[in-house]
Design a protein around this motif. Structure first.
Motif, PDB file in Angstrom:
ATOM      1  N   HIS A  40      -6.572   0.970  -6.665  1.00  0.00           N
ATOM      2  CA  HIS A  40      -6.051   0.935  -5.286  1.00  0.00           C
ATOM      3  C   HIS A  40      -7.195   1.019  -4.267  1.00  0.00           C
ATOM      4  O   HIS A  40      -7.218   0.250  -3.294  1.00  0.00           O
ATOM      5  CB  HIS A  40      -5.077   2.100  -5.118  1.00  0.00           C
ATOM      6  CG  HIS A  40      -4.527   2.265  -3.746  1.00  0.00           C
ATOM      7  ND1 HIS A  40      -3.386   1.616  -3.317  1.00  0.00           N
ATOM      8  CD2 HIS A  40      -4.953   2.998  -2.686  1.00  0.00           C
ATOM      9  CE1 HIS A  40      -3.141   1.956  -2.057  1.00  0.00           C
ATOM     10  NE2 HIS A  40      -4.074   2.792  -1.654  1.00  0.00           N
ATOM     11  N   GLU A  83      -4.486   7.333   6.223  1.00  0.00           N
ATOM     12  CA  GLU A  83      -4.184   5.895   6.169  1.00  0.00           C
ATOM     13  C   GLU A  83      -2.819   5.609   6.786  1.00  0.00           C
ATOM     14  O   GLU A  83      -2.652   4.630   7.524  1.00  0.00           O
ATOM     15  CB  GLU A  83      -4.235   5.393   4.722  1.00  0.00           C
ATOM     16  CG  GLU A  83      -5.675   5.229   4.243  1.00  0.00           C
ATOM     17  CD  GLU A  83      -5.829   4.520   2.915  1.00  0.00           C
ATOM     18  OE1 GLU A  83      -6.877   3.925   2.687  1.00  0.00           O
ATOM     19  OE2 GLU A  83      -4.891   4.601   2.078  1.00  0.00           O
ATOM     20  N   GLU A  89      -8.181  -1.878  -1.608  1.00  0.00           N
ATOM     21  CA  GLU A  89      -8.267  -1.654  -0.160  1.00  0.00           C
ATOM     22  C   GLU A  89      -9.640  -2.045   0.373  1.00  0.00           C
ATOM     23  O   GLU A  89      -9.755  -2.633   1.450  1.00  0.00           O
ATOM     24  CB  GLU A  89      -7.998  -0.181   0.161  1.00  0.00           C
ATOM     25  CG  GLU A  89      -6.539   0.185   0.037  1.00  0.00           C
ATOM     26  CD  GLU A  89      -6.255   1.640   0.405  1.00  0.00           C
ATOM     27  OE1 GLU A  89      -5.088   1.947   0.644  1.00  0.00           O
ATOM     28  OE2 GLU A  89      -7.205   2.463   0.424  1.00  0.00           O
ATOM     29  N   HIS A  92       1.010   4.425  -2.574  1.00  0.00           N
ATOM     30  CA  HIS A  92       0.893   5.825  -2.133  1.00  0.00           C
ATOM     31  C   HIS A  92       2.057   6.660  -2.689  1.00  0.00           C
ATOM     32  O   HIS A  92       1.855   7.800  -3.123  1.00  0.00           O
ATOM     33  CB  HIS A  92       0.872   5.907  -0.600  1.00  0.00           C
ATOM     34  CG  HIS A  92      -0.398   5.380   0.004  1.00  0.00           C
ATOM     35  ND1 HIS A  92      -0.649   5.425   1.358  1.00  0.00           N
ATOM     36  CD2 HIS A  92      -1.500   4.808  -0.570  1.00  0.00           C
ATOM     37  CE1 HIS A  92      -1.847   4.894   1.600  1.00  0.00           C
ATOM     38  NE2 HIS A  92      -2.378   4.506   0.456  1.00  0.00           N
ATOM     39  N   ILE A 107       0.845  -1.204   0.000  1.00  0.00           N
ATOM     40  CA  ILE A 107       0.000   0.000   0.000  1.00  0.00           C
ATOM     41  C   ILE A 107       0.880   1.253   0.000  1.00  0.00           C
ATOM     42  O   ILE A 107       0.625   2.208  -0.749  1.00  0.00           O
ATOM     43  CB  ILE A 107      -0.982  -0.040   1.199  1.00  0.00           C
ATOM     44  CG1 ILE A 107      -2.056  -1.090   0.919  1.00  0.00           C
ATOM     45  CG2 ILE A 107      -1.603   1.332   1.460  1.00  0.00           C
ATOM     46  CD1 ILE A 107      -3.012  -1.365   2.077  1.00  0.00           C
TER      47      ILE A 107
HETATM   48 FE   LIG Z   1      -4.389   3.770   0.226  1.00  0.00          FE
END
Ligand SMILES: [Fe+2]
Ligand SMILES: [Fe+2]
Length: 165
Positions: free
Chosen positions: A45, A113, A49, A12, A8
């Motif tokens: 993405h 996040e 998630e 990002h 993740i």
């Molecule tokens: Fe994310």
């Protein structure tokens, strides 16, 4: 194999680079090339998630409901901004406005996040689960090259939490 939280973070970082690349893109062709890849990656993405990360967070942490509610709302705002950009001519004022909305909503969301959701998840998920979800994450991307077979749509946060708790 990779831990899902590392994968993740990789995405990002790619988003931050993508928005920076937009600053340097010149003309409709370059802007389209950078934005279309970035927008699609943002959509995939968020979907990944919502399918792989948040359901597991919801089953483990007491703070997960609030964090998930925030995240789904943020994902919806990013999806809406991407849709708004798609309705505008690339490079026009309206297009930049929508792209900037996506950028600022996304920047805020990544911080939440990274500073709240992922630390909470790491606290409640052991490494075996993180690696297993990392494998699922990679499989999801592999099964949906360029988002093939996926549809992207806003989700009702309350309903999502109910269905995934
Ligand atoms: Fe994310
Ligand atoms: Fe997210």
């Amino acid at each position: 194999m990779d831990d899902i939280t590392a994968l993740i973070l990789d995405d990002h970082a790619a988003f931050r680079r993508g928005f920076a690349r937009l600053d340097d893109a010149r003309g409709e062709e370059q802007l389209t090339a950078v934005w279309e890849a970035l927008a699609l990656h943002l959509e995939i993405h968020a979907e990944a998630e919502e399918r792989i990360l948040y359901p597991h967070l919801l089953k483990r942490s007491d703070d997960a409901e609030e964090e998930t509610d925030d995240a789904i709302r943020d994902h919806n705002k990013i999806r809406d901004a991407i849709a708004a950009a798609a309705a505008q001519k690339v490079g026009s004022d309206g297009w930049w406005k929508a792209v900037w909305e996506a950028r600022t909503e996304n920047s805020e969301h990544l911080t939440e996040e990274e500073d709240e959701v992922l630390p909470d998840f790491r606290k409640h998920a052991d490494m075996a689960l993180r690696v297993s979800l990392g494998a699922q994450w990679l499989t999801f991307y592999g099964e949906h090259p360029s988002g093939k077979g996926l549809t992207f749509h806003d989700k009702d946060p309350k309903r999502y939490i109910q269905e995934n708790s």
